[in-house]
Scaffold this motif. Structure first.
Motif, short mmCIF file in Angstrom:
data_model
loop_
_atom_site.label_atom_id
_atom_site.label_comp_id
_atom_site.label_asym_id
_atom_site.label_seq_id
_atom_site.Cartn_x
_atom_site.Cartn_y
_atom_site.Cartn_z
N ALA A 50 50.81 6.22 -41.94
CA ALA A 50 50.35 5.98 -40.56
C ALA A 50 50.40 7.28 -39.76
N GLU A 51 51.46 8.06 -39.95
CA GLU A 51 51.56 9.34 -39.24
C GLU A 51 50.46 10.30 -39.70
N GLU A 52 50.16 10.29 -40.99
CA GLU A 52 49.08 11.14 -41.52
C GLU A 52 47.74 10.73 -40.93
N ARG A 53 47.50 9.44 -40.83
CA ARG A 53 46.24 8.96 -40.22
C ARG A 53 46.19 9.33 -38.75
N LEU A 54 47.33 9.24 -38.08
CA LEU A 54 47.38 9.61 -36.66
C LEU A 54 47.05 11.09 -36.50
N ARG A 55 47.58 11.95 -37.38
CA ARG A 55 47.27 13.38 -37.31
C ARG A 55 45.78 13.63 -37.57
N ARG A 56 45.24 12.91 -38.58
CA ARG A 56 43.81 13.06 -38.86
C ARG A 56 42.97 12.61 -37.68
N ALA A 57 43.40 11.48 -37.07
CA ALA A 57 42.66 10.98 -35.91
C ALA A 57 42.73 11.98 -34.76
N ASP A 58 43.90 12.56 -34.58
CA ASP A 58 44.04 13.56 -33.51
C ASP A 58 43.18 14.78 -33.79
N LYS A 59 43.04 15.17 -35.05
CA LYS A 59 42.20 16.32 -35.41
C LYS A 59 40.74 16.01 -35.16
N LEU A 60 40.35 14.79 -35.46
CA LEU A 60 38.94 14.41 -35.32
C LEU A 60 38.56 14.16 -33.87
N ASP A 61 39.45 13.74 -33.06
CA ASP A 61 39.15 13.38 -31.68
C ASP A 61 39.06 14.65 -30.83
N PRO A 62 37.87 14.90 -30.28
CA PRO A 62 37.73 16.12 -29.47
C PRO A 62 38.55 16.06 -28.17
N ASP A 63 38.77 14.88 -27.64
CA ASP A 63 39.53 14.76 -26.41
C ASP A 63 41.00 15.10 -26.64
N THR A 64 41.49 14.78 -27.76
CA THR A 64 42.88 15.05 -28.06
C THR A 64 43.12 16.53 -28.14
N TRP A 65 42.17 17.28 -28.76
CA TRP A 65 42.33 18.72 -28.87
C TRP A 65 42.26 19.41 -27.52
N SER A 66 41.38 18.94 -26.68
CA SER A 66 41.28 19.58 -25.38
C SER A 66 42.53 19.29 -24.54
N GLU A 67 43.10 18.10 -24.68
CA GLU A 67 44.32 17.79 -23.95
C GLU A 67 45.49 18.61 -24.49
N VAL A 68 45.50 18.82 -25.78
CA VAL A 68 46.56 19.61 -26.39
C VAL A 68 46.45 21.06 -25.93
N THR A 69 45.20 21.62 -25.96
CA THR A 69 45.01 23.01 -25.57
C THR A 69 45.22 23.18 -24.07
N ALA A 70 44.93 22.16 -23.29
CA ALA A 70 45.12 22.25 -21.85
C ALA A 70 46.62 22.26 -21.52
N THR A 71 47.40 21.54 -22.26
CA THR A 71 48.83 21.53 -21.96
C THR A 71 49.47 22.80 -22.45
#
Length: 123
Positions: free
Chosen positions: A100-121
């Motif tokens: 489940a954690e691996e899928r969550l990481r993959r989902a976070d990698k695929l989701d463009p919104d997640t990356w922008s929120e990560v880079t913004a923080t």
């Protein structure tokens, strides 16, 4: 009567009295011996009864101990089986969580919104 005849009669009378007394004491001894034999038979009978009771009790105790050992072994076997099942379940849960954690990481990698929120923080 002549003296020797009187002495002979007295001796015969003494022998007869002695034989009567001997027979009477022999009868008493035999009676006493019979009583003791009867008492001994009774004691042997009681001892045999008690011995049989002891054997029955001993057999019952052995059977009870065997049953307790068997039940203990069965309980230990059930506990070991439950322990194995618990360990297998925990391993599956751990593997499911890792997946489940691996899928969550993959989902976070695929989701463009997640990356922008990560880079913004980070910025």
């Amino acid at each position: 009567m002549e003296t020797w005849l009187i002495i002979l009669l007295v001796l015969v009378a003494l022998v007869v009295v002695a034989l009567v007394l001997l027979r009477a004491t022999k009868g008493k001894r035999e009676h006493r011996a019979d009583s003791k034999r009867q008492e001994a038979r009774q004691l042997r009978g009681e001892a045999q009864v008690r011995s049989a009771q002891f054997e029955r009790e001993n057999a019952a105790a052995d059977e009870q101990a065997a049953r307790a050992r068997r039940e203990r072994a069965e309980a230990e076997e059930r506990a070991a089986q439950l322990e194995r099942e618990s360990e297998a379940r925990a391993a599956r849960a751990h593997e499911d969580r890792r997946a489940a954690e691996e899928r969550l990481r993959r989902a976070d990698k695929l989701d463009p919104d997640t990356w922008s929120e990560v880079t913004a923080t980070i910025a």
